[in-house]
Structure formats: C-alpha cells, structure tokens
Design an enzyme around this catalytic site. Structure first.
Site, PDB file in Angstrom:
ATOM      1  N   ASP A  94      -0.364  66.870  -2.033  1.00  0.00           N
ATOM      2  CA  ASP A  94      -1.079  65.623  -2.344  1.00  0.00           C
ATOM      3  C   ASP A  94      -0.626  64.480  -1.420  1.00  0.00           C
ATOM      4  OD1 ASP A  94      -3.116  64.782  -3.986  1.00  0.00           O
ATOM      5  OD2 ASP A  94      -1.895  64.460  -5.770  1.00  0.00           O
ATOM      6  N   ASN A 154       1.893  56.899  -3.669  1.00  0.00           N
ATOM      7  CA  ASN A 154       3.164  57.373  -3.102  1.00  0.00           C
ATOM      8  C   ASN A 154       3.956  58.291  -4.041  1.00  0.00           C
ATOM      9  OD1 ASN A 154       3.650  55.194  -4.753  1.00  0.00           O
ATOM     10  ND2 ASN A 154       5.194  54.271  -3.435  1.00  0.00           N
ATOM     11  N   SER A 179      -4.567  57.208  -7.789  1.00  0.00           N
ATOM     12  CA  SER A 179      -5.162  56.734  -6.533  1.00  0.00           C
ATOM     13  C   SER A 179      -6.123  57.800  -6.018  1.00  0.00           C
ATOM     14  CB  SER A 179      -4.057  56.505  -5.505  1.00  0.00           C
ATOM     15  OG  SER A 179      -4.625  56.397  -4.216  1.00  0.00           O
ATOM     16  N   GLU A 180      -7.205  57.372  -5.419  1.00  0.00           N
ATOM     17  CA  GLU A 180      -8.166  58.351  -4.876  1.00  0.00           C
ATOM     18  C   GLU A 180      -7.521  59.193  -3.763  1.00  0.00           C
ATOM     19  OE1 GLU A 180     -10.483  55.019  -2.511  1.00  0.00           O
ATOM     20  OE2 GLU A 180     -11.066  56.991  -1.816  1.00  0.00           O
ATOM     21  N   PRO A 232      -2.464  42.194  -3.688  1.00  0.00           N
ATOM     22  CA  PRO A 232      -3.875  41.767  -3.821  1.00  0.00           C
ATOM     23  C   PRO A 232      -4.600  42.485  -4.963  1.00  0.00           C
ATOM     24  CG  PRO A 232      -3.335  42.183  -1.522  1.00  0.00           C
ATOM     25  CD  PRO A 232      -2.143  42.626  -2.311  1.00  0.00           C
ATOM     26  N   THR A 233      -4.385  43.805  -5.110  1.00  0.00           N
ATOM     27  CA  THR A 233      -5.016  44.517  -6.232  1.00  0.00           C
ATOM     28  C   THR A 233      -4.452  43.998  -7.549  1.00  0.00           C
ATOM     29  OG1 THR A 233      -5.271  46.465  -4.843  1.00  0.00           O
ATOM     30  CG2 THR A 233      -5.466  46.810  -7.209  1.00  0.00           C
ATOM     31  N   CYS A 285       7.801  51.252  -2.645  1.00  0.00           N
ATOM     32  CA  CYS A 285       7.569  49.829  -2.887  1.00  0.00           C
ATOM     33  C   CYS A 285       8.836  48.996  -2.802  1.00  0.00           C
ATOM     34  CB  CYS A 285       6.943  49.653  -4.255  1.00  0.00           C
ATOM     35  SG  CYS A 285       7.872  50.500  -5.536  1.00  0.00           S
ATOM     36  N   LYS A 452       8.663  37.169  -9.072  1.00  0.00           N
ATOM     37  CA  LYS A 452       7.756  36.465  -8.158  1.00  0.00           C
ATOM     38  C   LYS A 452       6.449  37.276  -8.016  1.00  0.00           C
ATOM     39  CE  LYS A 452      10.203  34.552  -4.620  1.00  0.00           C
ATOM     40  NZ  LYS A 452      11.287  34.561  -3.606  1.00  0.00           N
ATOM     41  N   GLU A 459       9.261  48.610 -16.019  1.00  0.00           N
ATOM     42  CA  GLU A 459       9.106  50.007 -16.403  1.00  0.00           C
ATOM     43  C   GLU A 459      10.493  50.589 -16.653  1.00  0.00           C
ATOM     44  OE1 GLU A 459       6.264  51.586 -13.282  1.00  0.00           O
ATOM     45  OE2 GLU A 459       4.999  51.617 -15.070  1.00  0.00           O
TER      46      GLU A 459
HETATM   47  P1  NDP Z   1      -3.659  49.624  -3.995  1.00  0.00           P
HETATM   48  O1  NDP Z   1      -3.322  48.295  -4.541  1.00  0.00           O
HETATM   49  O2  NDP Z   1      -4.621  49.707  -2.867  1.00  0.00           O
HETATM   50  O3  NDP Z   1      -4.241  50.560  -5.148  1.00  0.00           O
HETATM   51  C1  NDP Z   1      -3.523  50.785  -6.358  1.00  0.00           C
HETATM   52  C2  NDP Z   1      -4.461  51.413  -7.368  1.00  0.00           C
HETATM   53  O4  NDP Z   1      -5.366  50.425  -7.863  1.00  0.00           O
HETATM   54  C3  NDP Z   1      -5.320  52.547  -6.822  1.00  0.00           C
HETATM   55  O5  NDP Z   1      -5.459  53.533  -7.808  1.00  0.00           O
HETATM   56  C4  NDP Z   1      -6.625  51.834  -6.543  1.00  0.00           C
HETATM   57  O6  NDP Z   1      -7.714  52.723  -6.486  1.00  0.00           O
HETATM   58  C5  NDP Z   1      -6.712  50.893  -7.720  1.00  0.00           C
HETATM   59  N1  NDP Z   1      -7.569  49.738  -7.525  1.00  0.00           N
HETATM   60  C6  NDP Z   1      -7.956  49.145  -6.369  1.00  0.00           C
HETATM   61  N2  NDP Z   1      -8.740  48.080  -6.625  1.00  0.00           N
HETATM   62  C7  NDP Z   1      -8.876  47.988  -7.976  1.00  0.00           C
HETATM   63  C8  NDP Z   1      -9.551  47.092  -8.851  1.00  0.00           C
HETATM   64  N3  NDP Z   1     -10.265  46.048  -8.392  1.00  0.00           N
HETATM   65  N4  NDP Z   1      -9.448  47.307 -10.187  1.00  0.00           N
HETATM   66  C9  NDP Z   1      -8.716  48.333 -10.673  1.00  0.00           C
HETATM   67  N5  NDP Z   1      -8.067  49.213  -9.878  1.00  0.00           N
HETATM   68  C10 NDP Z   1      -8.124  49.041  -8.546  1.00  0.00           C
HETATM   69  O7  NDP Z   1      -2.268  50.287  -3.615  1.00  0.00           O
HETATM   70  P2  NDP Z   1      -1.976  51.637  -2.831  1.00  0.00           P
HETATM   71  O8  NDP Z   1      -2.531  52.792  -3.595  1.00  0.00           O
HETATM   72  O9  NDP Z   1      -2.356  51.454  -1.407  1.00  0.00           O
HETATM   73  O10 NDP Z   1      -0.375  51.730  -2.965  1.00  0.00           O
HETATM   74  C11 NDP Z   1       0.490  51.004  -2.161  1.00  0.00           C
HETATM   75  C12 NDP Z   1       0.958  49.732  -2.863  1.00  0.00           C
HETATM   76  O11 NDP Z   1       1.535  50.044  -4.127  1.00  0.00           O
HETATM   77  C13 NDP Z   1       2.020  49.013  -2.088  1.00  0.00           C
HETATM   78  O12 NDP Z   1       1.788  47.624  -2.083  1.00  0.00           O
HETATM   79  C14 NDP Z   1       3.286  49.309  -2.872  1.00  0.00           C
HETATM   80  O13 NDP Z   1       4.293  48.373  -2.691  1.00  0.00           O
HETATM   81  C15 NDP Z   1       2.781  49.379  -4.268  1.00  0.00           C
HETATM   82  N6  NDP Z   1       3.692  50.145  -5.095  1.00  0.00           N
HETATM   83  C16 NDP Z   1       4.458  49.493  -6.040  1.00  0.00           C
HETATM   84  C17 NDP Z   1       5.390  50.174  -6.792  1.00  0.00           C
HETATM   85  C18 NDP Z   1       6.204  49.476  -7.852  1.00  0.00           C
HETATM   86  O14 NDP Z   1       6.711  50.159  -8.727  1.00  0.00           O
HETATM   87  N7  NDP Z   1       6.359  48.171  -7.818  1.00  0.00           N
HETATM   88  C19 NDP Z   1       5.606  51.604  -6.603  1.00  0.00           C
HETATM   89  C20 NDP Z   1       4.736  52.206  -5.636  1.00  0.00           C
HETATM   90  C21 NDP Z   1       3.823  51.482  -4.898  1.00  0.00           C
HETATM   91  P3  NDP Z   1      -8.123  53.426  -5.094  1.00  0.00           P
HETATM   92  O15 NDP Z   1      -6.987  53.296  -4.139  1.00  0.00           O
HETATM   93  O16 NDP Z   1      -8.375  54.831  -5.489  1.00  0.00           O
HETATM   94  O17 NDP Z   1      -9.341  52.705  -4.621  1.00  0.00           O
END
Ligand code: NDP
Length: 485
Positions: A94, A154, A179-180, A232-233, A285, A452, A459
């Site tokens: 994966d 990840n 995540s997709e 941003p998400t 992250c 921040k 968690e």
């Molecule tokens: P994204 O923010 O791009 O996506 C996170 C999830 O949110 C995905 O399943 C995505 O779907 C979904 N998503 C996107 N847009 C929306 C929306 N408008 N409403 C609801 N769900 C949405 O992150 P990444 O998958 O690229 O992962 C990397 C990021 O995750 C990094 O910034 C990293 O730091 C953070 N992260 C944080 C951790 C922590 O514990 N603090 C641990 C691991 C990662 P899809 O991608 O399928 O479109």
C-alpha cells in the site's frame, strides 16, 4: 505473496460491500509503479448504508459492558499480531515502506492500541460528587455516537487503529475513510475486528477522495470527526464540523525542530536526526525536519551524518535487509523534488541526495541541505519527504526563539547531556510532543498530538478517552424542593 486486491471496496455492516458505480481508484505499488489493485469510491448509497449501519451498530455495542467490549478489542489485537507478516506485506504494498519497518511498526502499533484501549474499556466510569445536605451529583461517561475517522496515507493500518480503538472502547461506532492513495489496510482492520466478535456496523470502511470525507463530516448522523492530514485539509474539515457542532480531533502537519547542542552525544544526535528525517522515506508528520546544530559541533555532525548515510540500503521494500524504500506516490515525489529545487535556488548547500534514482518506482534518496536559513521555504514549509534542513545556531535563547518561529507545533526534540538544559529547553519549545535525547517514538501509553496549527486534541493514552466520550451529570436531591412561592 498475497493478492492485494480486496474482496470488495468497502466494509459496511459487518461485511464487504461493492458498488462499481463509484469512481475507480487504482492502487499503485510505489516500488514499481504497477497497478496492483483497484477499488471504487463510495457512492452516496454506500455512504448512507455505512452511516445507517453505524447508527444501528452503535446502539448494540454501547449496550454491552465495557469488559465485553474490551475483550473483543483485545482478541482483535491478538489476531493482528498473529497475522503480522501478512498485514505488514499489505502495508508495504500500500505504502512502499520497507518490510524492515512495517514488520515492527504498523500492525504491531495498531495491535497495541486495540490492546491498550481494550484494557481500559471496562474501567470507564463517571464519579460521585457529594454536596450539602446529602444531595449529590453523579456523572455518567457516555459515548458520542457515530465517529468518522479520516486517514492520511503514511500509516494506513496504524491510523485506522489509533482512531478506531479509543472510539470503540468508549462505545462509539466508526466510519473510517482511508486516504485514496492507500485504501487497502483499513479493510483488513475492519475484517479482523468483526472476526473477533464486533457487532455488525460498529466499524465500517468506505473508500473515496476528499468529497467522500466531506459528505461524512457534514452528515447529521455523525457526532465526531477525527482527521489525520495536512493543515489545509484540517482547516476545511474543522470548519465543516463546527457547522454541525461536532467534536473534533485534528492530527495535522508539522515542521518540527530538533536542537542539537555542542555537548550532545554525537552518535545519538545523528541517529535521532536520521530517524526523525528518513524513516518511512521522511513521510512522518512529527519529523524533526529543522535540525538546529550548535556551531561547535556542526562540522562533526555533518561529517558523521554523511558517513552514516553511506550505509543506507535503498531497494526492494520486500527485501528485509532494505532500510529505505520509495516515496508513496509519483505525485508526492514530484512535490518533494520541487522543494529540492527551491532549496538550491534559495542558496542552501546540498550535502547529499536530491535526485530521483534511476530505477523503477518513486525513489528519492535521503537528502541533506546545510547552511539553511530561517527564511528559506525548505525551512518554513512541511515537505513530507526525505529532506533534512540543517541550520546553525550560537546560543540557547536564539535557538529556542527560531525553533518557535513557525505556525506549526507538532513535535520538538533536544539533544544535550546537560539535564537542566534539556528540561528547560523542551519546556520552552512550543510543541505537543517533546523528545529529550531521542526522537519520534509514539507509544500508545503517551499522549500524541500538536499545538498551534498542528492540531486539536490528543490521540493515544488515557487522554484519548476524553475525546471519544462526554460526561453527563445528574443532580440527585435528598431533601425537599424549596421554591420562593
Ligand atoms: P491530506 O490532508 O491531503 O488528506 C488527509 C485525508 O483527508 C485524506 O483521506 C483525504 O482524502 C481527506 N480529505 C481531503 N480533503 C477533504 C475534505 N475537504 N473533507 C474531508 N476529507 C478530506 O493529507 P495526506 O493524505 O496528503 O497526508 C499527509 C499529511 O498528513 C501531512 O501534512 C502530514 O503531516 C499529516 N499527518 C499528520 C499526522 C499526525 O498525527 N499529526 C500523522 C500522519 C500524517 P484523499 O486524499 O483521499 O482525497
């Protein structure tokens, strides 16, 4: 090797569910670029079925005792450990992370979460509060209802368990959207939980892109949303959840600092910097991607770092001797390459790495920039790849101020042999998760999360219980009611 193609795209109401009307999502093995499986995004009918199943399942689940719930979670933990090798292979397919990592981190940390929260489930109670005249209040700890989990790519198994285990221990149901990019592993978590005895509908998995996540977040049947993703998400999901007055946990991105003082143990500091930048090809992250090195130790640090990096074994992630695999996707690799170009254009010195390897798959080697300054984009923005930025500093106060000059606050580390400085500095760093003379460990017993812009809530640990349950109070009068007229 197992066929990674899942039985169906979704897991709803205790069984696999398919609806090929949903947008196809190809699963790409990052080590080769080959398509190894295909799932379909959830259609509105699938999302609806998952939420209905969760509403019904939650009632059955919450009516069981905590001890009964805990027994099922602990049984699932044992099953995950028994199947660790197959689950690790799937995690590697994966994500591309090497088996050397997945065998010891992913299903095992997921199992830890199921075991830990399974152990707590029977002891989740309210309290008795004595008042004047024999009156008293008692509080009842109640589940929130249906919780939505949305995962990053990840750590797909770990994230599915870190969200599912505390949610279920408290008596909630969950609808999880992976995540997709990495849709496979959460399905196995759902399968195992139900094989362990979970009532149908209590843990559901639906696939899809952001819009599926968006549909879940805004649905009135949902009481809580827990997201692991980018800032941003996080902003979008938090705002959508606020509209419905839902509970949230936000585990977001970071640009965490690691401060290495002159008196640090050099080998440990180099080990910490390697783990905190290159584990999982840097896609973590909490990585300490701004490595502040005091000037007296800088040359020795860079020299030893280069020597140690020469021993990295990059290659086929299924080979258990390989210690560094590909990035998760071509898209993510191109993003990181853009940051390498930015680092070069902004005047940072490339010490090693930076170029895609000439082989199939999405391989970018460990990359180190030295002479990085605070204003460069590689020092300010989350890269989410194997890029370490080394910055120099003179004294403690300066290093702390510069380390804190960021909107993020996920993690921070300090390497020093001076015990008072270690505690003073870690207390001054604005981060939810701190490390002294180590980096990036996340045991289930300890809270994990950011301050921040890096997030809201925690968690793991007993604190997660507070984020998946609420207290209701009941005032009990033992005397007559006095009314003024
Ligand atoms: P994204 O923010 O791009 O996506 C996170 C999830 O949110 C995905 O399943 C995505 O779907 C979904 N998503 C996107 N847009 C929306 C929306 N408008 N409403 C609801 N769900 C949405 O992150 P990444 O998958 O690229 O992962 C990397 C990021 O995750 C990094 O910034 C990293 O730091 C953070 N992260 C944080 C951790 C922590 O514990 N603090 C641990 C691991 C990662 P899809 O991608 O399928 O479109």
């Amino acid at each position: 090797m197992q066929d990674p193609q899942p039985t169906a795209s979704h897991f709803v109401n205790g069984a696999y569910l398919e609806d090929t009307a949903g947008t196809p999502i190809d699963v790409v093995y990052p080590a080769t670029g080959a398509v190894i499986a295909r799932v379909h995004a959830a259609t509105p009918a699938v999302i609806d079925a998952a939420l209905d199943a969760a509403v019904a399942g939650q009632k059955v689940w919450a009516a069981m005792t905590g001890t009964e719930r805990g027994r099922i979670l602990r049984r699932a933990a044992d099953m995950m450990r028994d199947r660790n090798r197959a689950l690790s292979e799937l995690e590697t397919l994966d994500t591309g992370k090497p088996m050397q990592e997945t065998l010891v981190v992913d299903a095992t940390s997921g199992a830890d979460a199921l075991e830990y929260f399974g152990g707590l489930a029977g002891s989740l109670t309210g309290e008795h509060i004595p008042l004047a005249g024999g009156d008293f209040v008692y509080t009842r700890r109640v589940p929130l209802g249906v919780c939505v989990g949305i995962g990053a790519w990840n750590y797909p198994t770990q994230i599915a368990c870190w969200k599912g285990a505390p949610a279920l221990a408290c008596g909630n149901a969950m609808v999880f959207k992976p995540s997709e990019t990495t849709p496979l592993c959460a399905l196995k978590v759902a399968e195992i939980l139900h094989e362990a005895g979970l009532p149908a509908g209590v843990y559901n998995v639906v696939q899809g892109m952001g819009e599926v996540g968006g549909a879940l977040v805004t649905d009135p049947r949902v009481a809580k949303v827990s997201l692991t993703g980018s800032v941003p998400t996080g902003r979008k999901v938090y705002a959508a959840a606020a509209e419905g007055m839902k509970h949230v946990t936000m585990e977001l991105g970071g640009k965490s600092p690691m401060l290495i003082f002159d008196d640090a143990d050099l080998e440990n500091a180099v080990s910490g910097a390697i783990l905190g930048n290159f584990y999982s090809s840097g896609q973590v992250c909490s990585n300490g991607t701004r490595v502040f090195v005091q000037k007296g130790i800088k040359d020795a640090f860079l020299a030893r770092l280069s020597e140690r990096l020469a021993h990295v074994k990059i290659g086929d992630p299924m080979d258990e001797t390989v210690s560094f695999g590909p990035m998760v996707s071509e898209r993510q690799m191109r993003i990181v390459e853009g940051y390498v170009d930015a680092g070069l254009n902004e005047g940072a010195r490339l010490v090693t790495g930076g170029k895609q390897l000439a082989r199939e798959g999405f391989y970018l080697p460990p990359t180190v920039f030295a002479d990085v300054t605070d204003d460069m984009s590689i020092a300010r923005e989350e890269i989410f790849g194997p890029v370490m930025a080394v910055l120099d500093f003179d004294d403690e106060a300066e290093a702390i101020a510069r380390a804190n000059d960021t909107p993020f606050g996920l993690a921070a580390g300090v390497f020093t042999q001076d015990i008072t400085r270690a505690h003073r500095v870690i207390a001054a760093l604005e981060a939810g998760t701190g490390y002294i003379n180590t980096y990036n460990l996340a045991p289930v017993e300890a809270p994990f999360g950011g301050t921040k812009a890096s997030g809201v809530g925690r968690e793991n640990s007993k604190l997660a219980i507070e984020h998946y349950s609420e207290m209701r109070s009941v005032y009990v009068a033992m005397n007559d009611v006095e009314a003024p007229y």
